[in-house]
Design a protein around this motif. Structure first.
Motif, PDB file in Angstrom:
ATOM      1  N   LYS A 219       0.827  -1.209   0.000  1.00  0.00           N
ATOM      2  CA  LYS A 219       0.000   0.000   0.000  1.00  0.00           C
ATOM      3  C   LYS A 219       0.855   1.250   0.000  1.00  0.00           C
ATOM      4  O   LYS A 219       0.554   2.229  -0.681  1.00  0.00           O
ATOM      5  CB  LYS A 219      -0.929  -0.001   1.221  1.00  0.00           C
ATOM      6  CG  LYS A 219      -1.894   1.151   1.163  1.00  0.00           C
ATOM      7  CD  LYS A 219      -2.838   1.185   2.339  1.00  0.00           C
ATOM      8  CE  LYS A 219      -3.733   2.412   2.206  1.00  0.00           C
ATOM      9  NZ  LYS A 219      -4.557   2.612   3.379  1.00  0.00           N
ATOM     10  N   ALA A 220       1.968   1.208   0.756  1.00  0.00           N
ATOM     11  CA  ALA A 220       2.829   2.387   0.810  1.00  0.00           C
ATOM     12  C   ALA A 220       3.504   2.635  -0.523  1.00  0.00           C
ATOM     13  O   ALA A 220       3.780   3.770  -0.886  1.00  0.00           O
ATOM     14  CB  ALA A 220       3.875   2.200   1.909  1.00  0.00           C
ATOM     15  N   ALA A 221       3.756   1.551  -1.270  1.00  0.00           N
ATOM     16  CA  ALA A 221       4.501   1.709  -2.521  1.00  0.00           C
ATOM     17  C   ALA A 221       3.642   2.303  -3.629  1.00  0.00           C
ATOM     18  O   ALA A 221       4.169   2.959  -4.526  1.00  0.00           O
ATOM     19  CB  ALA A 221       5.066   0.358  -2.961  1.00  0.00           C
TER      20      ALA A 221
ATOM     21  N   LEU B 184      -8.797   1.228  -5.397  1.00  0.00           N
ATOM     22  CA  LEU B 184      -9.313   0.034  -4.731  1.00  0.00           C
ATOM     23  C   LEU B 184      -8.996   0.079  -3.241  1.00  0.00           C
ATOM     24  O   LEU B 184      -9.840  -0.226  -2.394  1.00  0.00           O
ATOM     25  CB  LEU B 184      -8.701  -1.210  -5.365  1.00  0.00           C
ATOM     26  CG  LEU B 184      -9.254  -2.545  -4.894  1.00  0.00           C
ATOM     27  CD1 LEU B 184     -10.709  -2.669  -5.274  1.00  0.00           C
ATOM     28  CD2 LEU B 184      -8.475  -3.699  -5.476  1.00  0.00           C
ATOM     29  N   TRP B 185      -7.772   0.510  -2.915  1.00  0.00           N
ATOM     30  CA  TRP B 185      -7.396   0.599  -1.507  1.00  0.00           C
ATOM     31  C   TRP B 185      -8.256   1.596  -0.757  1.00  0.00           C
ATOM     32  O   TRP B 185      -8.569   1.423   0.409  1.00  0.00           O
ATOM     33  CB  TRP B 185      -5.933   1.018  -1.385  1.00  0.00           C
ATOM     34  CG  TRP B 185      -5.054  -0.076  -0.912  1.00  0.00           C
ATOM     35  CD1 TRP B 185      -5.185  -0.754   0.255  1.00  0.00           C
ATOM     36  CD2 TRP B 185      -3.934  -0.634  -1.580  1.00  0.00           C
ATOM     37  NE1 TRP B 185      -4.199  -1.699   0.347  1.00  0.00           N
ATOM     38  CE2 TRP B 185      -3.416  -1.645  -0.758  1.00  0.00           C
ATOM     39  CE3 TRP B 185      -3.311  -0.370  -2.788  1.00  0.00           C
ATOM     40  CZ2 TRP B 185      -2.310  -2.389  -1.112  1.00  0.00           C
ATOM     41  CZ3 TRP B 185      -2.217  -1.109  -3.124  1.00  0.00           C
ATOM     42  CH2 TRP B 185      -1.717  -2.110  -2.311  1.00  0.00           C
ATOM     43  N   ARG B 186      -8.582   2.677  -1.449  1.00  0.00           N
ATOM     44  CA  ARG B 186      -9.318   3.726  -0.759  1.00  0.00           C
ATOM     45  C   ARG B 186     -10.799   3.417  -0.638  1.00  0.00           C
ATOM     46  O   ARG B 186     -11.481   4.031   0.171  1.00  0.00           O
ATOM     47  CB  ARG B 186      -9.136   5.053  -1.494  1.00  0.00           C
ATOM     48  CG  ARG B 186      -7.715   5.539  -1.459  1.00  0.00           C
ATOM     49  CD  ARG B 186      -7.632   6.919  -2.045  1.00  0.00           C
ATOM     50  NE  ARG B 186      -8.231   7.882  -1.161  1.00  0.00           N
ATOM     51  CZ  ARG B 186      -7.562   8.577  -0.255  1.00  0.00           C
ATOM     52  NH1 ARG B 186      -6.281   8.427  -0.152  1.00  0.00           N
ATOM     53  NH2 ARG B 186      -8.170   9.426   0.522  1.00  0.00           N
TER      54      ARG B 186
ATOM     55  N   ALA C 283      -6.285  -5.964  -3.140  1.00  0.00           N
ATOM     56  CA  ALA C 283      -5.272  -5.287  -3.952  1.00  0.00           C
ATOM     57  C   ALA C 283      -4.160  -6.256  -4.329  1.00  0.00           C
ATOM     58  O   ALA C 283      -3.604  -6.167  -5.421  1.00  0.00           O
ATOM     59  CB  ALA C 283      -4.699  -4.099  -3.188  1.00  0.00           C
ATOM     60  N   ALA C 284      -3.851  -7.201  -3.426  1.00  0.00           N
ATOM     61  CA  ALA C 284      -2.804  -8.169  -3.739  1.00  0.00           C
ATOM     62  C   ALA C 284      -3.201  -9.025  -4.931  1.00  0.00           C
ATOM     63  O   ALA C 284      -2.391  -9.281  -5.827  1.00  0.00           O
ATOM     64  CB  ALA C 284      -2.514  -9.043  -2.525  1.00  0.00           C
ATOM     65  N   VAL C 285      -4.479  -9.458  -4.946  1.00  0.00           N
ATOM     66  CA  VAL C 285      -4.947 -10.254  -6.087  1.00  0.00           C
ATOM     67  C   VAL C 285      -4.808  -9.445  -7.369  1.00  0.00           C
ATOM     68  O   VAL C 285      -4.262  -9.914  -8.382  1.00  0.00           O
ATOM     69  CB  VAL C 285      -6.418 -10.677  -5.877  1.00  0.00           C
ATOM     70  CG1 VAL C 285      -6.967 -11.319  -7.134  1.00  0.00           C
ATOM     71  CG2 VAL C 285      -6.530 -11.637  -4.720  1.00  0.00           C
ATOM     72  N   LEU C 286      -5.253  -8.186  -7.315  1.00  0.00           N
ATOM     73  CA  LEU C 286      -5.205  -7.347  -8.517  1.00  0.00           C
ATOM     74  C   LEU C 286      -3.762  -7.086  -8.946  1.00  0.00           C
ATOM     75  O   LEU C 286      -3.445  -7.115 -10.138  1.00  0.00           O
ATOM     76  CB  LEU C 286      -5.930  -6.035  -8.251  1.00  0.00           C
ATOM     77  CG  LEU C 286      -6.158  -5.178  -9.485  1.00  0.00           C
ATOM     78  CD1 LEU C 286      -7.114  -5.862 -10.434  1.00  0.00           C
ATOM     79  CD2 LEU C 286      -6.684  -3.819  -9.112  1.00  0.00           C
TER      80      LEU C 286
ATOM     81  N   ALA D 169     -15.090  -7.868 -11.039  1.00  0.00           N
ATOM     82  CA  ALA D 169     -16.393  -8.034 -10.398  1.00  0.00           C
ATOM     83  C   ALA D 169     -16.241  -8.668  -9.024  1.00  0.00           C
ATOM     84  O   ALA D 169     -16.921  -8.295  -8.063  1.00  0.00           O
ATOM     85  CB  ALA D 169     -17.296  -8.889 -11.287  1.00  0.00           C
ATOM     86  N   ALA D 170     -15.325  -9.650  -8.922  1.00  0.00           N
ATOM     87  CA  ALA D 170     -15.131 -10.313  -7.632  1.00  0.00           C
ATOM     88  C   ALA D 170     -14.471  -9.377  -6.628  1.00  0.00           C
ATOM     89  O   ALA D 170     -14.790  -9.404  -5.440  1.00  0.00           O
ATOM     90  CB  ALA D 170     -14.270 -11.568  -7.827  1.00  0.00           C
ATOM     91  N   LEU D 171     -13.564  -8.522  -7.119  1.00  0.00           N
ATOM     92  CA  LEU D 171     -12.875  -7.606  -6.201  1.00  0.00           C
ATOM     93  C   LEU D 171     -13.820  -6.552  -5.654  1.00  0.00           C
ATOM     94  O   LEU D 171     -13.684  -6.113  -4.516  1.00  0.00           O
ATOM     95  CB  LEU D 171     -11.717  -6.917  -6.928  1.00  0.00           C
ATOM     96  CG  LEU D 171     -10.488  -7.770  -7.192  1.00  0.00           C
ATOM     97  CD1 LEU D 171      -9.519  -7.030  -8.081  1.00  0.00           C
ATOM     98  CD2 LEU D 171      -9.819  -8.142  -5.901  1.00  0.00           C
TER      99      LEU D 171
END
Lengths: 252, 223, 68
Positions: A92-94, A143-145, A157-160, B150-152
């Motif tokens: 997240k920081a990066a 996404l994080w926000r 976020a890790a998956v993405l 969609a899953a995310l």
């Protein structure tokens, strides 16, 4: 063992506090040397003239834009496989730092393009790939926000990030393919086939300086993120304590 | 196909085609996008024929993005997604079946309507065939990649816009190879088969990456 | 200094590049620093209110840490 030691956020905070001044000093020295070499040592390019000085910003920024994504991808592996508590903090920081370097790389690229190509933006394969990378960074930050729970946001976020890591080479390849399809190959290449040492050395020093800058900012942002999570836990605790006090009173 | 997969496929398909399913709205949106384009670029038929395949592909991409939030959202709202997660079936296969049904409900109508819409864009018969074929091969990739987004975003109340932003970068290769394959069918020197096979490869890759990543994201969003 | 000023016909672009880089990195730095000090202030405020985290030992370590 070192990684396991760092799993404790408190220990990480202590260690990073000791490490940061040294890193920052090294970063300042590297920038001083690099900038001196850029402006007083490195010769002008016979073709591009003094605009070659833009390269000493553009290339390290582009390099960091990619390295930052690799750091995020490795951190994501840490989140998903080893469940390392600092991995998603690191990722997240990066992200904002990576987005900033990508932005720098885009802006300097287009400012370099204006005198070289006569236009600020060319749908050149490299510029386009970097633009896609920039959009991906912004998407990840978004996404994080949007997901409130930090653990869940970190996993999503890790998956993405990992899907992006798989896709980036594909995107790069397809953009290269698309570029050769649509453009004559007569565009001036940004880097010649061989780089003369008088240009290479300042470039390497600047790359080192930028890398150090990344680590300084990354460590600082990670420390902030740890504090943010601490604050969040405390706020939740305070809120639940308040509810815990309030409920018996309401029952009376 | 074992029984539960068939049952799930039929359920998804029925839900998406019924009233409230909204699958066919995608086609309407596609029509609207294609109709708007000539107002933007002018009614020059030569120009429209030139950019036609690209316009159809972008329209299909946008229409697919529009429908993606329905992939898991409704199931999460009524709780059936939790049941599916607990059913003990491989989640990756489940996602794949859902994507397949979603594509039949939303992607296939786009592919079928593309030849009709390409008449508006003054495409030659050969180009019409090429666009329809590339859309047939390429749109499953869009749905499968979109399944990750969609899953995310399934747990977010207003995830639709974020979903589109997340998915668009990943759909660029599909768009590139889809458009160049359909363009290559008309212009002589460039080969059709190379980009077409690359497009097919992309669909196959996303058939692996999409369900695996989407299943992972669904597991995380539930716990 | 004369070398520094001889940037050729495209001096504006070169200077603009360095300025933009400085501004972007500077903004990021300021943001990180401001974020950190805001978080530290709020953490201190929470602790002043007497909210404790799970382990008091870790908390005292934090207090030392955030004070440095």
């Amino acid at each position: 063992m070192a990684i396991l030691d760092l799993a404790n956020p408190t220990r990480f905070l202590a260690l990073s506090a000791r490490l940061l001044p040294w890193l920052a000093a090294a970063c300042v020295i590297a920038f001083a040397v690099g900038l001196y070499m850029t402006f007083f040592v490195a010769p002008d390019d016979y073709q591009q003239g003094a605009t070659v000085k833009i390269m000493y910003l553009h290339v390290p920024a582009a390099w960091l834009a990619m390295m930052c994504y690799s750091v995020m991808a490795i951190s994501s592996l840490g989140t998903l496989i080893w469940k390392h508590p600092l991995a998603d903090v690191s990722a997240k920081a990066a992200a904002p730092i990576g987005a900033a370097f990508t932005l720098i790389s885009l802006i300097t690229g287009s400012l370099w393009g204006k005198p070289m190509w006569g236009t600020y933006w060319v749908w050149d394969a490299r510029l386009t790939s970097v633009l896609v990378l920039f959009i991906m960074y912004l998407g990840l930050i978004a996404l994080w926000r949007t997901i409130e729970d930090p653990i869940r946001a970190g996993k999503a976020a890790a998956v993405l990030t990992l899907v992006g890591a798989i896709n980036l080479p594909i995107i790069k390849f397809s953009v290269d393919w698309w570029n050769t399809l649509h453009q004559p190959a007569s565009v001036i290449r940004m880097d010649g086939p061989t780089i003369h040492p008088t240009i290479l050395w300042p470039l390497l020093v600047m790359a080192l300086a930028f890398t150090l800058l990344f680590f300084v900012m990354h460590l600082m942002a990670m420390r902030n993120e740890i504090l943010r999570r601490r604050l969040r836990t405390m706020q939740l605790q305070a809120a639940s304590a308040r509810v815990g006090v309030a409920t018996p009173q309401a029952a009376e | 196909m074992s029984g539960w997969m068939g049952a799930l496929f039929l359920r998804e398909l029925r839900l998406s085609l019924r009233v409230g399913g909204g699958a066919l709205i995608g086609v309407l949106f596609f029509l609207a996008v294609i109709t708007v384009i000539p107002f933007g670029v002018g009614p020059d038929l030569n120009l429209l024929a030139l950019i036609g395949p690209a316009v159809l592909w972008i329209g299909a991409l946008l229409a697919t993005l529009l429908g993606l939030d329905r992939l898991f959202q409704a199931d999460r709202d009524d709780g059936s997604l939790d049941l599916m997660l607990m059913a003990g079936r491989p989640l990756e296969v489940l996602v794949l079946v859902k994507c397949l049904a979603h594509w039949v409900g939303t992607g296939l109508p786009l592919v079928l309507s593309a030849p009709v819409l390409s008449i508006f864009l003054n495409l030659e018969p050969l180009a019409i065939g090429a666009v329809a074929l590339t859309l047939l091969v390429g749109t499953p990739a869009l749905t499968l990649i979109g399944a990750i987004g969609a899953a995310l975003t399934v747990s977010l109340r207003r995830g639709g816009l974020l979903l589109a932003v997340l998915v668009v970068p990943f759909s660029i290769p599909v768009l590139i190879f889809g458009v160049s394959a359909s363009g290559a069918a008309v212009t002589e020197p460039t080969p059709f088969l190379t980009p077409f096979l690359l497009l097919a490869a992309l669909t196959l890759i996303s058939a692996v990456v999409g369900p695996v990543a989407a299943a992972m994201a669904l597991r995380f969003s539930s716990d | 200094m004369t070398d520094f000023l001889e940037l050729g016909p495209h001096a504006g672009f070169i200077i603009a590049c360095y300025v933009v880089t400085l501004v972007v990195i500077g903004a990021l730095f300021v943001w990180i620093l401001a974020d950190g000090s805001r978080l530290r202030a709020r953490l201190a405020a929470m602790e002043a209110q007497g909210v404790t985290r799970r382990s008091a030992r870790a908390r005292s370590a934090d207090a030392r840490e955030s004070g440095s």
